[in-house]
Each structure stands twice: as structure tokens, then as C-alpha cells.
Write a protein that holds these residues in place. Structure first.
Motif, PDB file in Angstrom:
ATOM      1  N   GLY A   1       0.795  -1.217   0.000  1.00  0.00           N
ATOM      2  CA  GLY A   1       0.000   0.000   0.000  1.00  0.00           C
ATOM      3  C   GLY A   1       0.829   1.269   0.000  1.00  0.00           C
ATOM      4  O   GLY A   1       0.299   2.362  -0.236  1.00  0.00           O
ATOM      5  N   SER A   2       2.112   1.159   0.264  1.00  0.00           N
ATOM      6  CA  SER A   2       2.987   2.340   0.237  1.00  0.00           C
ATOM      7  C   SER A   2       3.459   2.663  -1.174  1.00  0.00           C
ATOM      8  O   SER A   2       4.027   3.732  -1.404  1.00  0.00           O
ATOM      9  CB  SER A   2       4.196   2.115   1.149  1.00  0.00           C
ATOM     10  OG  SER A   2       5.028   1.083   0.650  1.00  0.00           O
ATOM     11  N   PHE A   3       3.238   1.756  -2.129  1.00  0.00           N
ATOM     12  CA  PHE A   3       3.672   1.992  -3.499  1.00  0.00           C
ATOM     13  C   PHE A   3       2.654   2.869  -4.234  1.00  0.00           C
ATOM     14  O   PHE A   3       1.440   2.702  -4.094  1.00  0.00           O
ATOM     15  CB  PHE A   3       3.865   0.674  -4.250  1.00  0.00           C
ATOM     16  CG  PHE A   3       4.896  -0.223  -3.618  1.00  0.00           C
ATOM     17  CD1 PHE A   3       6.132   0.287  -3.239  1.00  0.00           C
ATOM     18  CD2 PHE A   3       4.630  -1.571  -3.409  1.00  0.00           C
ATOM     19  CE1 PHE A   3       7.088  -0.538  -2.655  1.00  0.00           C
ATOM     20  CE2 PHE A   3       5.569  -2.393  -2.821  1.00  0.00           C
ATOM     21  CZ  PHE A   3       6.802  -1.885  -2.438  1.00  0.00           C
ATOM     22  N   GLN A   4       3.157   3.758  -5.031  1.00  0.00           N
ATOM     23  CA  GLN A   4       2.309   4.749  -5.674  1.00  0.00           C
ATOM     24  C   GLN A   4       1.245   4.108  -6.566  1.00  0.00           C
ATOM     25  O   GLN A   4       0.091   4.564  -6.607  1.00  0.00           O
ATOM     26  CB  GLN A   4       3.161   5.712  -6.499  1.00  0.00           C
ATOM     27  CG  GLN A   4       2.402   6.942  -6.973  1.00  0.00           C
ATOM     28  CD  GLN A   4       3.318   7.945  -7.647  1.00  0.00           C
ATOM     29  OE1 GLN A   4       4.152   7.582  -8.473  1.00  0.00           O
ATOM     30  NE2 GLN A   4       3.179   9.211  -7.296  1.00  0.00           N
ATOM     31  N   ALA A   5       1.595   3.064  -7.289  1.00  0.00           N
ATOM     32  CA  ALA A   5       0.633   2.427  -8.187  1.00  0.00           C
ATOM     33  C   ALA A   5      -0.570   1.884  -7.409  1.00  0.00           C
ATOM     34  O   ALA A   5      -1.722   2.012  -7.860  1.00  0.00           O
ATOM     35  CB  ALA A   5       1.307   1.300  -8.966  1.00  0.00           C
ATOM     36  N   ILE A   6      -0.323   1.274  -6.249  1.00  0.00           N
ATOM     37  CA  ILE A   6      -1.420   0.745  -5.428  1.00  0.00           C
ATOM     38  C   ILE A   6      -2.224   1.897  -4.828  1.00  0.00           C
ATOM     39  O   ILE A   6      -3.461   1.853  -4.772  1.00  0.00           O
ATOM     40  CB  ILE A   6      -0.878  -0.172  -4.318  1.00  0.00           C
ATOM     41  CG1 ILE A   6      -0.113  -1.350  -4.928  1.00  0.00           C
ATOM     42  CG2 ILE A   6      -2.009  -0.671  -3.432  1.00  0.00           C
ATOM     43  CD1 ILE A   6      -0.968  -2.260  -5.787  1.00  0.00           C
ATOM     44  N   LYS A   7      -1.532   2.938  -4.372  1.00  0.00           N
ATOM     45  CA  LYS A   7      -2.236   4.101  -3.824  1.00  0.00           C
ATOM     46  C   LYS A   7      -3.213   4.683  -4.843  1.00  0.00           C
ATOM     47  O   LYS A   7      -4.354   5.020  -4.509  1.00  0.00           O
ATOM     48  CB  LYS A   7      -1.233   5.188  -3.411  1.00  0.00           C
ATOM     49  CG  LYS A   7      -0.420   4.883  -2.169  1.00  0.00           C
ATOM     50  CD  LYS A   7       0.526   6.045  -1.874  1.00  0.00           C
ATOM     51  CE  LYS A   7       1.350   5.798  -0.633  1.00  0.00           C
ATOM     52  NZ  LYS A   7       2.279   6.931  -0.359  1.00  0.00           N
ATOM     53  N   HIS A   8      -2.751   4.798  -6.084  1.00  0.00           N
ATOM     54  CA  HIS A   8      -3.603   5.366  -7.124  1.00  0.00           C
ATOM     55  C   HIS A   8      -4.815   4.475  -7.391  1.00  0.00           C
ATOM     56  O   HIS A   8      -5.943   4.972  -7.584  1.00  0.00           O
ATOM     57  CB  HIS A   8      -2.807   5.563  -8.410  1.00  0.00           C
ATOM     58  CG  HIS A   8      -1.876   6.737  -8.342  1.00  0.00           C
ATOM     59  ND1 HIS A   8      -1.046   7.087  -9.384  1.00  0.00           N
ATOM     60  CD2 HIS A   8      -1.646   7.647  -7.361  1.00  0.00           C
ATOM     61  CE1 HIS A   8      -0.336   8.160  -9.052  1.00  0.00           C
ATOM     62  NE2 HIS A   8      -0.691   8.504  -7.824  1.00  0.00           N
ATOM     63  N   LYS A   9      -4.599   3.160  -7.430  1.00  0.00           N
ATOM     64  CA  LYS A   9      -5.722   2.240  -7.624  1.00  0.00           C
ATOM     65  C   LYS A   9      -6.767   2.431  -6.530  1.00  0.00           C
ATOM     66  O   LYS A   9      -7.972   2.539  -6.800  1.00  0.00           O
ATOM     67  CB  LYS A   9      -5.232   0.790  -7.617  1.00  0.00           C
ATOM     68  CG  LYS A   9      -4.660   0.282  -8.923  1.00  0.00           C
ATOM     69  CD  LYS A   9      -4.331  -1.194  -8.813  1.00  0.00           C
ATOM     70  CE  LYS A   9      -3.752  -1.737 -10.114  1.00  0.00           C
ATOM     71  NZ  LYS A   9      -4.759  -1.737 -11.205  1.00  0.00           N
ATOM     72  N   LEU A  10      -6.314   2.437  -5.284  1.00  0.00           N
ATOM     73  CA  LEU A  10      -7.245   2.528  -4.163  1.00  0.00           C
ATOM     74  C   LEU A  10      -7.947   3.881  -4.130  1.00  0.00           C
ATOM     75  O   LEU A  10      -9.142   3.963  -3.807  1.00  0.00           O
ATOM     76  CB  LEU A  10      -6.510   2.272  -2.854  1.00  0.00           C
ATOM     77  CG  LEU A  10      -5.897   0.874  -2.711  1.00  0.00           C
ATOM     78  CD1 LEU A  10      -5.139   0.753  -1.387  1.00  0.00           C
ATOM     79  CD2 LEU A  10      -6.972  -0.202  -2.797  1.00  0.00           C
ATOM     80  N   ALA A  11      -7.224   4.931  -4.479  1.00  0.00           N
ATOM     81  CA  ALA A  11      -7.842   6.256  -4.522  1.00  0.00           C
ATOM     82  C   ALA A  11      -8.911   6.319  -5.613  1.00  0.00           C
ATOM     83  O   ALA A  11      -9.990   6.900  -5.411  1.00  0.00           O
ATOM     84  CB  ALA A  11      -6.784   7.329  -4.763  1.00  0.00           C
ATOM     85  N   ASP A  12      -8.646   5.708  -6.750  1.00  0.00           N
ATOM     86  CA  ASP A  12      -9.629   5.691  -7.840  1.00  0.00           C
ATOM     87  C   ASP A  12     -10.878   4.917  -7.424  1.00  0.00           C
ATOM     88  O   ASP A  12     -12.006   5.331  -7.729  1.00  0.00           O
ATOM     89  CB  ASP A  12      -9.019   5.061  -9.091  1.00  0.00           C
ATOM     90  CG  ASP A  12      -7.987   5.971  -9.760  1.00  0.00           C
ATOM     91  OD1 ASP A  12      -7.973   7.177  -9.447  1.00  0.00           O
ATOM     92  OD2 ASP A  12      -7.194   5.450 -10.579  1.00  0.00           O
ATOM     93  N   VAL A  13     -10.687   3.792  -6.740  1.00  0.00           N
ATOM     94  CA  VAL A  13     -11.839   3.000  -6.298  1.00  0.00           C
ATOM     95  C   VAL A  13     -12.640   3.771  -5.252  1.00  0.00           C
ATOM     96  O   VAL A  13     -13.884   3.750  -5.258  1.00  0.00           O
ATOM     97  CB  VAL A  13     -11.385   1.629  -5.746  1.00  0.00           C
ATOM     98  CG1 VAL A  13     -12.566   0.872  -5.134  1.00  0.00           C
ATOM     99  CG2 VAL A  13     -10.756   0.792  -6.853  1.00  0.00           C
ATOM    100  N   LEU A  14     -11.959   4.455  -4.343  1.00  0.00           N
ATOM    101  CA  LEU A  14     -12.666   5.268  -3.355  1.00  0.00           C
ATOM    102  C   LEU A  14     -13.542   6.308  -4.034  1.00  0.00           C
ATOM    103  O   LEU A  14     -14.703   6.518  -3.639  1.00  0.00           O
ATOM    104  CB  LEU A  14     -11.666   5.949  -2.428  1.00  0.00           C
ATOM    105  CG  LEU A  14     -12.257   6.943  -1.410  1.00  0.00           C
ATOM    106  CD1 LEU A  14     -13.227   6.241  -0.466  1.00  0.00           C
ATOM    107  CD2 LEU A  14     -11.147   7.638  -0.627  1.00  0.00           C
ATOM    108  N   LEU A  15     -13.029   6.963  -5.046  1.00  0.00           N
ATOM    109  CA  LEU A  15     -13.809   7.954  -5.786  1.00  0.00           C
ATOM    110  C   LEU A  15     -15.029   7.311  -6.432  1.00  0.00           C
ATOM    111  O   LEU A  15     -16.137   7.865  -6.391  1.00  0.00           O
ATOM    112  CB  LEU A  15     -12.934   8.614  -6.846  1.00  0.00           C
ATOM    113  CG  LEU A  15     -13.629   9.642  -7.753  1.00  0.00           C
ATOM    114  CD1 LEU A  15     -14.186  10.796  -6.935  1.00  0.00           C
ATOM    115  CD2 LEU A  15     -12.663  10.161  -8.824  1.00  0.00           C
ATOM    116  N   LEU A  16     -14.831   6.130  -7.021  1.00  0.00           N
ATOM    117  CA  LEU A  16     -15.954   5.423  -7.643  1.00  0.00           C
ATOM    118  C   LEU A  16     -17.025   5.071  -6.614  1.00  0.00           C
ATOM    119  O   LEU A  16     -18.224   5.251  -6.856  1.00  0.00           O
ATOM    120  CB  LEU A  16     -15.447   4.152  -8.323  1.00  0.00           C
ATOM    121  CG  LEU A  16     -14.677   4.314  -9.635  1.00  0.00           C
ATOM    122  CD1 LEU A  16     -14.102   2.973 -10.066  1.00  0.00           C
ATOM    123  CD2 LEU A  16     -15.589   4.864 -10.724  1.00  0.00           C
ATOM    124  N   VAL A  17     -16.605   4.567  -5.465  1.00  0.00           N
ATOM    125  CA  VAL A  17     -17.560   4.139  -4.443  1.00  0.00           C
ATOM    126  C   VAL A  17     -18.356   5.325  -3.913  1.00  0.00           C
ATOM    127  O   VAL A  17     -19.591   5.256  -3.780  1.00  0.00           O
ATOM    128  CB  VAL A  17     -16.834   3.414  -3.286  1.00  0.00           C
ATOM    129  CG1 VAL A  17     -17.786   3.169  -2.129  1.00  0.00           C
ATOM    130  CG2 VAL A  17     -16.249   2.093  -3.780  1.00  0.00           C
TER     131      VAL A  17
END
Length: 315
Positions: free
Chosen positions: A216-232
Motif C-alpha cells: 500500500g505504500s507503493f504509488q501504483a497501489i495508492k492510485h488504484k485505491l484512490a480511484d476505487v474510493l472515488l468510484l464508491v
């Protein structure tokens, strides 16, 4: 705490403590079967906000309970034509019902006899059908459950009617409102499922380590999770307005469907190899999201309804 929040907490605790409870038990203990039934017919007299709170919790755990078809659509159908006796039966939770909307099957009514087939119907003991401008109740000649489906938590069956007698319940002009309430309840379920996918992905990103660090500290994973949060969160906003009218229902039907599909897919991506194993629940959410995308109609059909509203009918 508001009533929807209280309902959400009660349903979540109940489903966690009694995951195997039957629908009659769930209806008796929590009162969800009659949630939107008027008080004079034995219900709680709640509205779309409370309905969405319950549906979201059911979607969160992929519950097989027939809340969508029985406590929402069948209740709305019965209320739309004034079938008070049916409302009382449904409010008790002793019987479940499913609704067949226009276009869901090839049906014809000849006098008092119904003939035809419904290829895919949600589970329900009573069958309510919109046919020839009427709402009728009929007992299928045969129910043919599908042994395997994409989403095993939402059983489907083929219904066959060979000249069976019908019980006329009333006028069927309110079917679009029944459909739109069904879409609203489904959108809330999709939000619950997408939220759970996000939570699972975040939990795994915190626990799983690579190169001595949580992924979760890697930028690629952070971006994925942030995008999903926005969708939700965007899906939650769409679902909260879905019961207003057909336009808002179409918006929710399109957006929440695609948001759930994206959240379920990204959850598997964050989990990596374990996310596609049979033992991990991630695949079950992807299957539910995929089947939900076809339940009423796919997102592009909802968008076609919106286009007709915005631009008018095609010339």
C-alpha cells in the motif's frame, strides 16, 4: 443516530451474527420484509432511504435474501394496484414473491389463462407478472432452476406457464415505478458490494509486504485505491437519489453498475494471485457485479434512456 444508520447497524450485526438465518427469521427478527409497506397493512411505513440502507448491507455480504424482489419490487407492485391482502402477506415475511416486468418473458393472456415462458426470474414463492396492461398472480406450470449461474448467491429459474389460471390484482400501469425502485435497491446493493471490495483491498495492501514495505505504500497501489474510493463515493451519491424518478434511476443503474465492476476487478488486482483463488471471496464479488450488470438491463440501455430524456426521441 438517524433511522437509516440505526437500520444499517442492526442489519450488519444480524447478518454477522446469524449468516445462515432464513428469510422468515430475518424478516421476523429485523422487520425488513415490511420495511416499505404502509403501517395500515402491517408494515413499518419507511421510505427509499431506509430501503437503501438495508439493501447496501445485504450487498456488502452478498446475501441471498430476496429483499430486492420481494420486499421492494413485489411490495411496490402490490401497493401500485391496491392489493392490500398481498401487502399484508409480504409484510409478514411468511411468503416471498418475484416480479416479472414487461419484456422479461414471452407471455400472453387469453381470458383468464396465461401462457408463455420467462427465461430468467429471480427466486420467489409467489409470481407477479405484468402482462397486457395488468398485474396478475399465477402459479407456474414448471419452475426450472438453473443448476449453475454466474452468481450462485442470487438464484435464477426459468418459469413456464401452460394455460394456467391467473388472479387479477389490478392495473399494471405502475410497472415503471416498480422497475425504478428495483434499480434503486440494486444500486444500493452494488454500493455495499463495492465498499466491501475497497475495504478488502485496503486491508490486503496494509498487510502484504514486498521489498520490506507494505504494498500500500507503493504509488501504483495508492492510485488504484484512490480511484476505487472515488468510484464508491460517487456511486453512493447516485444510489441515494435513484428512487426519485426514472431519470435518477437510470443514472444510478448506469454508474453504480460500472463502479461495482471496476471495484471488484481492482480488488482482485490488488490481491494478486490469491485474489483469483476459489478460497478467497474476491471472485464472488466480481461474479455478483457481473450478474448485476444484466439484472435489469446493462449500463448502455440505462444511458439510452437518459439520452432520450436529454435529447428527445430519435428523429
Amino acid at each position: 443516530m438517524s433511522l437509516p444508520d440505526e437500520l444499517r447497524a442492526v442489519v450488519r450485526d444480524y447478518l454477522a451474527g446469524r449468516p445462515g438465518a432464513s428469510w422468515p427469521e430475518f424478516a421476523r427478527d429485523v422487520g425488513v420484509a415490511g420495511l416499505i409497506v404502509a403501517e395500515e397493512h402491517g408494515g413499518a411505513g419507511c421510505g427509499p432511504t431506509e430501503m437503501a440502507a438495508v439493501a447496501e448491507e445485504l450487498g456488502r455480504v452478498l446475501s441471498p435474501h430476496p429483499f430486492l424482489q420481494s420486499a421492494v419490487m413485489a411490495v411496490a407492485a402490490a401497493a401500485g394496484c391496491g392489493a392490500s391482502d398481498l401487502l399484508e402477506v409480504l409484510a409478514e415475511g411468511a411468503s416471498t414473491a418475484t416480479v416479472v416486468l414487461p419484456g422479461d418473458g414471452e407471455l400472453r393472456l387469453e381470458g383468464e389463462l396465461l401462457t408463455g415462458t420467462v427465461p430468467y426470474a429471480l427466486e420467489g414463492e409467489l409470481v407477479l407478472l405484468y402482462v397486457d396492461g395488468l398485474l396478475v398472480e399465477a402459479v407456474p406450470t414448471r419452475r426450472e432452476p438453473y443448476p449453475t449461474t454466474m452468481d450462485e448467491s442470487r438464484p435464477l429459474a426459468r418459469l413456464v406457464f401452460d394455460g394456467v389460471p391467473v388472479r387479477r390484482l389490478g392495473d399494471g400501469s405502475a410497472w415503471t415505478r416498480v422497475r425504478d425502485l428495483g434499480i434503486a435497491a440494486l444500486a444500493a446493493e452494488q454500493v455495499g458490494g463495492a465498499q466491501r471490495c475497497l475495504e478488502m483491498a485496503v486491508e490486503h495492501a496494509k498487510r502484504r509486504h514486498q521489498f520490506g514495505r507494505p504494498i500500500g505504500s507503493f504509488q501504483a497501489i495508492k492510485h488504484k485505491l484512490a480511484d476505487v474510493l472515488l468510484l464508491v463515493e460517487s456511486a453512493r451519491s447516485a444510489a441515494s437519489a435513484a428512487a426519485r424518478d426514472g431519470v435518477f434511476a437510470a443514472i444510478a443503474g448506469s454508474y453504480c453498475t460500472e463502479a461495482y465492476l471496476a471495484a471488484a476487478g481492482e480488488n482482485i488486482q490488488v490481491h494478486g494471485g490469491i485474489g483469483i483463488t476459489w478460497e478467497h471471496p474476491a471472485h464472488r464479488y466480481l461474479k455478483r457485479a457481473t450478474s448485476d450488470a444484466q439484472l435489469f438491463c446493462p449500463p448502455q440501455v440505462h444511458r439510452a434512456r437518459l439520452a432520450a430524456h436529454v435529447f428527445g426521441p430519435p428523429a
